[in-house]
Design a protein around this motif. Structure first.
Motif, PDB file in Angstrom:
ATOM      1  N   MET A   1      -6.233  18.847 -13.321  1.00  0.00           N
ATOM      2  CA  MET A   1      -6.705  20.158 -13.694  1.00  0.00           C
ATOM      3  C   MET A   1      -7.339  20.070 -15.081  1.00  0.00           C
ATOM      4  N   THR A   2      -8.451  20.730 -15.255  1.00  0.00           N
ATOM      5  CA  THR A   2      -9.148  20.783 -16.537  1.00  0.00           C
ATOM      6  C   THR A   2      -9.033  22.190 -17.111  1.00  0.00           C
ATOM      7  N   ILE A   3      -8.693  22.251 -18.377  1.00  0.00           N
ATOM      8  CA  ILE A   3      -8.580  23.519 -19.087  1.00  0.00           C
ATOM      9  C   ILE A   3      -9.521  23.464 -20.285  1.00  0.00           C
ATOM     10  N   ASP A   4     -10.339  24.487 -20.457  1.00  0.00           N
ATOM     11  CA  ASP A   4     -11.197  24.580 -21.630  1.00  0.00           C
ATOM     12  C   ASP A   4     -10.406  25.201 -22.772  1.00  0.00           C
ATOM     13  N   SER A  22      -8.639  28.513 -21.452  1.00  0.00           N
ATOM     14  CA  SER A  22      -9.300  29.186 -20.332  1.00  0.00           C
ATOM     15  C   SER A  22      -8.305  29.699 -19.295  1.00  0.00           C
ATOM     16  N   LYS A  23      -7.084  29.186 -19.316  1.00  0.00           N
ATOM     17  CA  LYS A  23      -6.025  29.645 -18.403  1.00  0.00           C
ATOM     18  C   LYS A  23      -4.713  29.690 -19.173  1.00  0.00           C
ATOM     19  N   PHE A  25      -0.542  29.341 -19.561  1.00  0.00           N
ATOM     20  CA  PHE A  25       0.548  28.521 -19.050  1.00  0.00           C
ATOM     21  C   PHE A  25       1.783  29.417 -19.049  1.00  0.00           C
TER      22      PHE A  25
END
Length: 68
Positions: A1-4, A22-23, A25
């Motif tokens: 998973m990639t998070i900006d 960007s998301k 947790f």
């Protein structure tokens, strides 16, 4: 998973520094809030008192350390 991420290495919304992601947790960090930055939703946890006087890499490491 990639998070900006966006690092704000100075005061923002009563915090000494902020890390916006960007998301969220939900099971890590505390009290997530959503901020609109440049037309996009960014999530930030409630974590304060990381000094803006630190090198940016240390500011980032302090914020990311809360997500362990």
């Amino acid at each position: 998973m990639t998070i900006d991420g966006l690092l704000c290495p100075r005061s923002h919304s009563s915090y000494t520094t902020r890390l916006f992601l960007s998301k969220p947790f939900p099971n890590r960090g505390q009290n997530w809030t959503v901020h609109q930055i440049m037309g996009r939703a960014w999530h930030a946890m409630s974590f304060n008192n990381v000094p803006a006087s630190l090198p940016w890499t240390e500011i980032l490491a302090n914020h990311l350390g809360q997500l362990k």
